[in-house]
Design a protein around this motif. Structure first.
Motif, PDB file in Angstrom:
ATOM      1  N   ARG A 155       1.001  -1.320   0.181  1.00 54.01           N
ATOM      2  CA  ARG A 155       0.202   0.139   0.172  1.00 54.01           C
ATOM      3  C   ARG A 155       0.926   1.267  -0.062  1.00 54.01           C
ATOM      4  N   THR A 207      -2.581   2.107  -7.963  1.00 56.48           N
ATOM      5  CA  THR A 207      -3.455   1.406  -6.847  1.00 56.48           C
ATOM      6  C   THR A 207      -2.836   0.100  -6.295  1.00 56.48           C
ATOM      7  N   PRO A 208      -2.945  -0.107  -5.200  1.00 63.32           N
ATOM      8  CA  PRO A 208      -2.708  -1.094  -4.200  1.00 63.32           C
ATOM      9  C   PRO A 208      -2.423  -2.584  -5.083  1.00 63.32           C
ATOM     10  N   ALA A 209      -3.574  -2.825  -5.879  1.00 64.13           N
ATOM     11  CA  ALA A 209      -3.798  -3.764  -6.527  1.00 64.13           C
ATOM     12  C   ALA A 209      -2.889  -3.932  -7.697  1.00 64.13           C
TER      13      ALA A 209
END
Ligand SMILES: Cc1cc2nc3c(=O)[nH]c(=O)nc-3n(C[C@H](O)[C@H](O)[C@H](O)COP(=O)(O)O)c2cc1C
Ligand code: SF4
Ligand code: FES
Lengths: 430, 209, 807
Positions: free
Chosen positions: B50, B59-61
């Motif tokens: 993160r 994004t974290p993804a």
């Protein structure tokens, strides 16, 4: 001084060949000074073209020709491919670790020739020591004014960033490498567009192998023609071979091409240890179809001769197997590698390589079935239709088809042994 | 200088800032920053990912997607010493499977596992570019070449007993190594302080310059 | 690809001339040669991953297998799509895909419409050769509250990731791991909470992604399909409404390239269950004291007819009509103007913009103009929240090279792709406009971009607390930009159709101004005399009701107590009214004040046409009969008119449609039949054909005061609000946003409050505070239309009082 291009410094000065002091002391950065003050980018590119050097990363594409494709838009980038992960290959590691300034000088000259102001050296993550050496050499070069703004008053500026990989063989493939450098998954890109047109950050980019770029300073000092004069015409220059497996003297050897395989394995490599016999060898890294003594010992070690004999010079990795080797086990090890390293985007590579691995594993576990040989070939055919070399592909990049080489090799040269194995014989590991 | 994660150590904040500045686009810093974040969080934990996402504007993804592609970003925790045994073709031909067995025996854990005391993680890996010095092993990515099963066992015992804070490739080679891929030249006092490649700009070096 | 050249290619020995620039796979499809595929989708960037589409193409070194989805056609290309080599390769890919695919087709929602199943059907050899163990994963995992993922069924075609990431800009769904372990995942505890997640389900070529609400509901072969349009907002995406056993079970996007290109917002896709809500009114209701009693239509309509008949025309008003079809709106308009004799008609609820600007701005942009725009100016609602499919179209335009300038009081969903964002303190828009048009200082770069045309300007109110005059001023500015076209932005359903049908005090059907003598005369020819008094808009009507100057009110699906910026005035007005009749499907905060509620049909049950924000008229079609005693609006009004002694001739839709097309100049000839049989599937933009825009409104510069106060307010719309079509739709009802107000951290510091503390807004509403750096200092962002903000007036200045624990 030896007549070697790449390794003479480390041979002559084992203790400190990696330092800028020793580098400069042995003629280093002269080529840079010459290039920046006496040559234009165009004349440098002409020298590289004249050298006939073919890239050392595996594909063997002439470096000068590749440079000629670089699109005119700016910014443009140079990326050095130091991902070196093809099993059997460890030559770039030595060049990075033992003579980093030679590479850096090559990068600066190449960048000047290509009008690049930011170059990247991508080093595989498992190479921290080579990376440390290169990074330190870069600091030294900055301090000495060979890097940074307005290099030695020539008006040319260049920065170099070292980027460590994260453990993925596929990032050696140049477009996967660029994705990785952009902070993405190391998945090969569709080509075209080629990197020379749309590469890093979609800008024109040249990707060259560590060894290829390390040759550049010598070429500038001695001329491209002098380089071309070394060795056979279409395999010009010296070349690093990594010898491993069942040989008496494993290691990296910088050689002039044109000898026979017998010379390379027996004279240079010292032959097979413990009085055992040579069974097979892989001439150009894990991806290459195997050679066998009955057929190939007298074949010449040149890019073209190897290709003509149905394999490739590839990354220069020679993996030698003696007569104790279980070829199914060896093939399994190689296929397992490709299955593990497949990026996973192409269906045939993702599914096919692990299917191959599973079938070989099953055979090794004594659960082979007679139909497995056909199955192995059928799966292989689905990845690389026709099972020819160079391989036809159903995939984006050649990794998938590479996994087929061990299968075609063992079924071509060692069918009785494979059949015997399926017949239920005990597994003798190696 | 770019903004960095404030709870990181001062040295790592500084490194992170420099890394972000070293690329034309922030996203390129994902992998280097993952190494630094792994030092801060002991591995590439969700929090680590993160933070990297925050620093690089993705994004974290997207960070997870990248991190999980590569084998060196450990997302499930990892011991103080990560022992990676090469079992690829050249090492295999020279008996790497026996070396792996010896390592597994000496540590009591298998591929992909971390010992209960958190000291060791063991994995078998594909080719690490030490084929001329097969069979080869890395401890926190610092290399030992030309091992035998016996020497491998001794290596693990030595790590258990002396618990070096800095893992030095030259020291291990001297104590346990054999055949090398090439002449290593002079030795140097730099090595790994964590299972992250010991590379100055990314941290983790013993005696940083 | 504007200059379409042609090339000749040879496919399977036959020469074909096809458009240049396209991929071989789509060129082949165009001439009837379907090449199988999983990853290719013509609205997504080609990735060439599945390798199913391999064909043989002749090259310098003989024939080679190439993926037809990444190969652009070139002149002289020789292609074989059926050779033995091709067949073998395709069979091989299929076998590879099937080895790890579960054989749960009988229980898979995709069964019967699955390309993998279809393509494997004629290919039986594969399965038995795979004796290894299949890859297994935990059964379905939620990727969001509306979408489930079954990883075993996934063929890793990358469609969902490309939709989420490239199209919607929500990079929340990604590939993880590599090689044989590659799978689709979200970040732990961070679901793919995208407004567009349903598109992933629609595009998934297998049954890996399924929507929570459709799972196990129906088998594809049982479904009946109706092509219609979604009316959750005025973009009007084309949809395929799928029913099974009398219920809508699924809504899919249809590729209407002029509008939605196949995409839908999750609200478009999942709000349909509202139609089947238990809370719908299915019989007429008549007030008895403070209760409603069920009544027969006969009785209910008698009451309404006699009450309405008892007033002078000018004593009756109508609010609403924006949720109706054009035909219904036309009938409402005619009913009010001729039977009742009132001009107090408004489809906007004080939350809109100048009616002429909305109806007939010239030159008006089409959505497709975005694709060729050099610069896009967005000064209006946050498209992601209000007009999500238009948001997708703007993203696409930017991907293709357009430069976007966003002007808004707070951060918007499009900021990440904008070339320039101008964030201003709520209430100071006119000041910003002045500086932007002058290109002052920080606005110089944005101004320069706006100088390169063609410019498409998307204009509307950024919040209902903003002065609607500002939108006129922005439109006047934008109109003078190079090659500028303007797209007016409103947010409610068919409000553009309603205005076009004259549901406005200043408009007559067909974009005729009530001020146009010729227009009035022409309509009077058909309708007889029109009311002579000046009509009031919603605000005027509510005020007049309260002042008892107007006595009776018809609510046509409108809920002013919820939607009018000053809810207290709306409530007081409804209380003061002597008689209120509501045509509605639900009891709302407004219809609860009615004396009679007449249950009317809604989307899914109604037939007719609607008009979107670019003036495009399309057909909506019924999939179902209305439940219970529910009747369509036009039918109810016709009956009512008869009972009031006037034959409107409005029971028959075809007749209404014909009359509408006859008397509404901009709609000349645009009948339902024309749309069904003659216009293309994209519908038609009115004025149609040679029709001259009857109104042709040109905005003029107006002066708008700057608002001052300690806190100026921005009332932020969100896709999932407490509206009828969210509240009653099970799938998305749970997604309504938390009622937090947002402040700049420095304002919060000034008030000495922390995130999570409560404040009292306007002395009445207690709301929780969140910090947001993208809010200008001095602005407070209040969520609009949530349960918790009910009754809060959307004023441009609000008071903010800190709630201290002990007080
Ligand atoms: C699967 C795969 C792996 C590769 N790995 C490497 C590598 O580790 N190092 C390298 O230099 N080239 C590697 N290559 C070749 C590169 O794509 C590229 O051709 C090369 O870096 C170009 O440099 P050169 O022209 O100097 O040879 C690989 C190619 C493939 C398909
Ligand atoms: S062949 Fe394999 S490694 Fe290469 S791109 Fe395809 S899936 Fe990735
Ligand atoms: S459709 Fe062409 S590779 Fe998937």
């Amino acid at each position: 001084m030896t007549d070697l291009i790449l390794t003479s410094r480390m041979v002559d000065h084992p203790a400190d060949s990696h330092t800028i002091a020793r580098y400069v002391d042995t003629g280093g950065y002269k080529a840079l000074t010459k290039a920046l003050s006496e040559m234009t980018p165009e004349t440098i590119i002409e020298e590289v073209k004249a050298s006939n050097m073919r890239g050392r990363g595996g594909a063997g594409f002439p470096t000068g020709v590749k440079w000629g494709f670089l699109a005119a838009t700016e910014p443009r980038y140079l990326v050095v491919n130091g991902d070196e992960s093809e099993p059997g290959t460890f030559k770039d590691r030595q060049l990075l670790e033992r003579d980093p300034h030679q590479l850096i000088e090559g990068v600066i000259i190449s960048s000047y020739a290509l009008n690049v102001h930011h170059a990247f050296i991508y080093i595989r993550g498992e190479y921290p020591k080579p990376a440390r050496r290169v990074q330190r050499a870069i600091y030294e070069a900055y301090e000495a004014g060979y890097l940074g703004e307005n290099i030695h008053g020539t008006g040319f500026s260049l920065d170099i960033t070292v980027h460590l990989g994260g453990g993925a063989y596929i990032c050696g493939e140049e477009t996967a490498l660029l994705n990785s450098l952009e902070g993405r998954r190391g998945e090969p890109r569709l080509k075209p567009p080629f990197p020379a047109v749309e590469g890093l950050y979609a800008k024109p980019t040249i990707v060259n192998n560590v060894e290829s770029i390390s040759n550049i300073p010598w070429m500038i000092n001695n001329s491209g023609i002098a380089y071309a004069a070394i060795g056979p015409e279409r395999s010009a220059g010296t070349r690093m071979f990594s010898l491993s497996g069942h040989v008496e003297r494993p290691g990296n050897y910088e050689v002039v091409m044109g000898m026979t395989w017998r010379d390379l394995i027996y004279d240079i490599g010292g032959g097979i240890p413990d009085g055992r016999e040579l069974k097979a060898w892989i001439p150009g890294g894990a991806s290459a179809p195997w050679f066998v003594p009955e057929e190939h010992l007298e074949t010449l070690v040149t890019i073209d001769d190897i290709a003509q004999a149905g394999s490739m010079a590839g990354s220069g990795a020679v993996i030698v197997m003696d007569d104790t080797t279980n070829v199914v086990a060896a093939a399994h090890r190689l296929v397992r590698f490709f299955a593990h390293e497949s990026c996973g985007q192409c269906t045939p590579c993702r599914e096919g390589t692990s299917w191959l691995e599973n079938v070989l594993r099953r055979i090794l576990d004594g659960k082979g079935r007679p139909e497995d040989i056909d199955l192995l070939l059928e799966i292989s055919n689905g990845i690389s239709p026709g099972l020819a070399w160079p391989p036809a592909m159903t995939t984006i990049c050649p990794l998938g088809p590479s996994a087929v080489s061990p299968i075609t090799s063992i079924t071509r040269w060692f069918m009785p042994e494979v059949e015997a194995m399926i017949g239920g014989s005990e597994v003798s590991n190696v | 200088m770019n903004q960095v994660i404030s709870q990181w150590s001062h040295a790592n904040q500084e490194r992170a800032g420099k890394i972000l500045d070293a690329y034309p686009e922030k996203r390129s810093a994902i992998m280097p920053l993952l190494y630094i974040a792994s030092l801060e969080h002991d591995f590439a934990s969700p929090d680590a990912m993160r933070e990297v996402a925050e620093l690089t504007g993705v994004t974290p993804a997207q960070v997870l997607s990248v991190a999980s592609f590569y084998t060196m970003f450990k997302r499930d925790g990892v011991g103080k010493y990560l022992v990676s045994v090469c079992t690829s073709i050249s090492c295999f031909l020279q008996g790497a499977d026996e070396v792996l067995e010896a390592v597994e025996e000496a540590t009591g854990i298998h591929h992909g596992e971390t010992s209960e005391d958190g000291r060791f993680s063991v994995e078998h890996v594909e080719c690490i570019g030490a084929c001329g010095g097969a069979p080869a092993v890395q401890v926190n990515y610092e290399l030992v070449e030309g091992l035998t099963p016996d020497k491998a066992r001794q290596l693990i015992e030595w790590l258990t007993d002396s618990q070096p804070e800095v893992v030095l490739t030259d020291e291990m080679q001297q104590l346990f190594g054999g055949q090398r891929s090439f002449d290593w030249g002079s030795s140097e006092p730099e090595g790994a302080i964590a299972p992250v490649p010991a590379f100055g700009p990314y941290g983790s070096v013993g005696e940083d310059r | 690809m504007s200059d379409i050249a042609q090339v000749t290619i040879t496919i399977n020995g036959v020469d074909h001339t096809v458009d240049a620039g396209q991929y071989l796979i789509s060129a082949a499809e165009g001439i009837g040669e379907y090449i199988p595929r999983f990853c290719y989708h013509d609205k997504l960037e080609s990735v060439g991953k599945c390798r199913m589409c391999l064909v043989e193409v002749e090259g310098p070194r003989g024939k080679a297998l190439v993926p037809s989805c990444t190969m652009v056609v070139s002149d002289g290309m020789v292609v074989d799509t059926e050779s033995a080599v091709v067949k073998k390769a395709q069979e091989g890919i299929l076998e590879f895909l099937l080895i790890n695919h579960p054989l749960d087709c009988p229980v898979c929602d995709k069964g019967g419409e699955c390309p993998l199943q279809d393509q494997a059907y004629g290919f039986g050899a594969g399965e038995s050769r795979f004796v290894e163990e299949k890859r297994t994963y935990l059964k379905p995992i939620p990727v969001s509250s509306v979408v489930l993922l079954d990883r075993e069924r996934c063929v890793l075609c990358d469609r969902c990731v490309r939709v989420a990431d490239d199209i919607a800009g929500d990079a929340l769904l990604t590939f993880t791991e590599r090689g044989n372990a590659v799978q689709i995942q979200t970040f732990p505890n961070e679901p793919c909470s995208s407004y567009f997640s349903g598109n992933t389900v629609q595009l998934c070529p297998v049954g890996a992604l399924t929507s929570v609400d459709y799972r196990f509901k129906a088998r594809p072969w049982d479904l009946e399909h109706t092509t219609s349009v979604s009316v959750t907002d005025p973009v009007h995406s084309t949809v395929d409404v799928q029913t099974s056993r009398g219920k809508i079970v699924r809504v899919y996007g249809v590729e209407n390239d002029a509008v939605n290109e196949g995409w839908l917002s999750d609200k478009d896709r999942f709000s349909f269950s509202t139609v089947h809500s238990d809370t719908r009114i299915t019989t007429p209701l008549i007030r008895k004291g403070d209760r409603f009693e069920e009544a027969s239509w006969n009785r209910a309509l008698e009451v309404v007819a006699s009450r309405l008949g008892g007033y002078q025309g000018a004593e009756v008003a109508m609010i609403g009509g924006a949720n109706n079809t054009n035909e219904e709106a036309f009938v409402l308009s005619k009913f009010m103007r001729t039977v009742v004799g009132s001009a107090h008609i408004d489809a906007q609820l004080g939350d809109g913009i100048e009616a002429h600007l909305a109806a007939a701005i010239t030159p008006r942009a089409t959505i497709n103009d975005l694709d060729t725009a050099s610069t896009i100016l967005l000064w209006g609602p946050d498209l992601k929240e209000s007009l999500p499919v238009l948001y997708l179209r703007v993203r696409k335009a930017v991907r293709n090279g357009a430069h976007l300038v966003v002007v808004h009081p707070i951060g918007t969903g499009l900021d990440d792709v904008a070339a320039h964002t101008v964030t201003y303190r709520a209430g100071t828009g006119s000041d910003v406009l002045r500086k932007l048009s002058a290109g002052d200082g920080e606005y110089a770069a944005a101004r320069e971009l706006l100088g390169s045309g063609p410019v498409v300007a998307l204009v509307g109110r950024t919040s209902i607390a903003e002065d609607p005059k500002l939108t006129e001023a922005v439109a006047a500015f934008a109109r003078d930009l190079p090659d500028a076209t303007i797209l007016p932005l409103l947010e409610r359903s068919n409000v553009f159709g309603a205005l076009d049908m004259g549901l406005s005090p200043t408009l007559l059907p067909g974009r005729v101004s009530t001020g146009s003598d010729a227009g009035v005369a022409a309509l009077e020819q058909a309708w007889g005399p029109l009311p002579e008094h000046v009509g009031h808009g919603t605000e005027g009507v509510l005020g007049a009701l309260k002042a008892e100057d107007i006595s009776a009110l018809v609510l046509a699906g409108a809920d002013p107590v919820r939607d009018f910026p000053d809810p207290r005035l709306a409530a007081e007005a409804l209380e003061a009214a002597e008689f209120v009749v509501a045509l509605d499907a639900f009891v709302t905060d407004s219809s609860i004040h009615a004396d009679v509620i007449l249950p009317v049909a809604v989307w899914g049950e109604v037939d007719g046409t609607v008009t979107n924000l670019e003036g495009r008229v399309q057909r909506v079609r019924p999939s179902l009969a209305p439940p219970g005693q529910v009747r369509p609006t036009h039918d109810v009004i016709d009956d009512l008119a008869n009972r009031m002694g006037v034959a409107l001739g409005a029971s028959n839709l075809a007749m209404i449609s014909k009359e509408l097309a006859d008397v509404s100049p901009a709609y000349a000839g645009v009948t339902m039949d024309f749309l069904t049989f003659e216009a293309g599937p994209e519908g038609v933009v009115v004025p149609h054909g040679d029709g001259v825009q009857p109104l042709g409104y040109i905005p003029v510069e107006v002066s708008v005061p700057v608002v001052t106060g300690e806190f100026t307010a921005h009332f932020a719309a969100s896709l999932y609000d407490d509206g009828v079509w969210v509240r009653n739709a099970d799938t998305i009802a749970g997604l309504v946003r938390d009622p937090v107000v947002r402040l700049h951290p420095s304002d919060a510091a000034r008030l000495a409050i922390a995130e999570g503390d409560s404040v009292l807004v306007s002395g009445t509403h207690e709301l929780i505070v969140a910090f947001d750096e993208q809010v200008s200092r001095g602005t407070i962002v209040v969520p609009h239309n949530l349960e918790a903000t009910k009754g809060l007036a959307a004023e441009s200045v609000v008071t903010v009082d800190v709630m201290r624990g002990d007080s």
